[in-house]
Design a protein around this motif. Structure first.
Motif, short mmCIF file in Angstrom:
data_model
loop_
_atom_site.label_atom_id
_atom_site.label_comp_id
_atom_site.label_asym_id
_atom_site.label_seq_id
_atom_site.Cartn_x
_atom_site.Cartn_y
_atom_site.Cartn_z
N ALA A 16 0.95 -1.06 -0.05
CA ALA A 16 0.05 -0.02 0.02
C ALA A 16 0.80 1.26 -0.03
CB ALA A 16 -0.95 0.09 1.12
N SER A 17 1.87 1.35 0.70
CA SER A 17 2.89 2.44 0.77
C SER A 17 3.61 2.67 -0.49
CB SER A 17 3.86 2.37 1.90
OG SER A 17 4.72 1.17 1.90
N ALA A 18 3.90 1.51 -1.25
CA ALA A 18 4.39 1.57 -2.53
C ALA A 18 3.27 2.08 -3.46
CB ALA A 18 5.09 0.18 -2.96
N ALA A 19 2.32 1.83 -3.39
CA ALA A 19 1.17 2.36 -4.19
C ALA A 19 0.84 3.87 -4.01
CB ALA A 19 -0.12 1.46 -4.02
N ALA A 20 0.78 4.10 -2.82
CA ALA A 20 0.55 5.65 -2.24
C ALA A 20 1.83 6.47 -2.84
CB ALA A 20 0.20 5.62 -0.90
N LYS A 21 3.03 5.92 -2.75
CA LYS A 21 4.13 6.61 -3.24
C LYS A 21 4.10 6.78 -4.85
CE LYS A 21 9.10 6.76 -2.73
NZ LYS A 21 10.51 6.01 -2.34
N LYS A 22 3.90 5.73 -5.57
CA LYS A 22 3.54 5.75 -7.09
C LYS A 22 2.53 6.86 -7.33
CE LYS A 22 5.16 1.27 -8.76
NZ LYS A 22 4.67 0.27 -9.55
N ALA A 23 1.26 6.83 -6.65
CA ALA A 23 0.43 7.86 -6.87
C ALA A 23 0.79 9.28 -6.57
CB ALA A 23 -0.87 7.58 -6.06
N ASP A 24 1.53 9.49 -5.62
CA ASP A 24 2.09 10.73 -5.32
C ASP A 24 2.98 11.31 -6.36
OD1 ASP A 24 0.66 11.06 -3.21
OD2 ASP A 24 2.42 10.37 -1.52
N ASP A 25 3.84 10.33 -6.91
CA ASP A 25 4.79 10.27 -8.10
C ASP A 25 4.24 11.14 -8.97
OD1 ASP A 25 6.92 9.94 -6.15
OD2 ASP A 25 7.41 7.98 -7.02
N LYS A 26 2.88 10.19 -9.30
CA LYS A 26 2.35 10.29 -10.51
C LYS A 26 1.73 11.87 -10.69
CE LYS A 26 0.97 5.82 -12.19
NZ LYS A 26 -0.08 4.87 -12.47
#
Length: 194
Positions: free
Chosen positions: A53-63
């Protein structure tokens, strides 16, 4: 309050003794609950972090950050393109003026004003107008002065026609027409104290 025992008997509730001799001071700023209300305190647990979940959140923030950066870059590119167009248009206009032959170069408003002022001076203005309609190298000034010369010629022709009419009908009749106007001007001057 009484509680039921396992056998069905009623047993009185046992209370702990309360020590009233010790005084506890509570600061006036502190918010307290009434004595009759018990405030439950839940234990605070550390949040469980799911690595996926944290990796997905980080990817979303990066996007989202990448999208915002792309949007800002596009806006800046658009603004740069507009300013480049404006500079190019101005340069083209100046190039056209520079390509213009010397005799057709634009003339400033001040030049037109002072040329007109010199041409409209009494007595010597007609001489200046004739000279300037022949001499200047710039066609714009030459045409402007020629227009003033044509207006002067029309005024002179009208003056000559009026003079001929005045002489033909006799001077006394003209004086009779001018007398009321002269009287009006004289009355206005005396009223103003001139």
């Amino acid at each position: 309050m009484a509680e039921n025992n396992v056998n069905g008997e009623i047993v009185p509730e046992v209370k702990a003794p309360v020590d009233t001799s010790a005084k506890i001071e509570i600061p006036k700023d502190a918010v307290t609950a009434p004595a009759s209300v018990a405030v439950p305190v839940a234990p605070v647990e550390a949040p469980v972090v799911d690595p996926k979940a944290s990796a997905a959140a980080k990817k979303a923030d990066d996007k989202a950050a990448k999208k915002a950066a792309d949007k800002a870059a596009k806006a800046e590119a658009k603004q740069n393109k507009k300013s480049e167009k404006k500079v190019k248009k101005t340069a083209e206009a100046l190039a056209k003026i520079d390509q213009c032959p010397k005799e057709y170069k634009p003339v400033s408003t001040g030049t037109y004003f002072w040329t007109g002022f010199l041409c409209l001076l009494p007595a010597i203005g007609i001489i200046i107008t004739i000279i300037m309609s022949i001499v200047p190298r710039n066609k714009n000034i030459k045409n402007f002065v020629r227009a003033i010369l044509i207006a002067d010629a029309i005024c002179i022709i009208l003056f000559l026609i009026m003079s001929i009419i005045t002489v033909a009908f006799g001077g006394n009749q003209v004086a009779d027409l001018i007398w009321p106007f002269a009287q009006f001007v004289e009355d206005m001057a005396s009223a103003l104290g001139l």
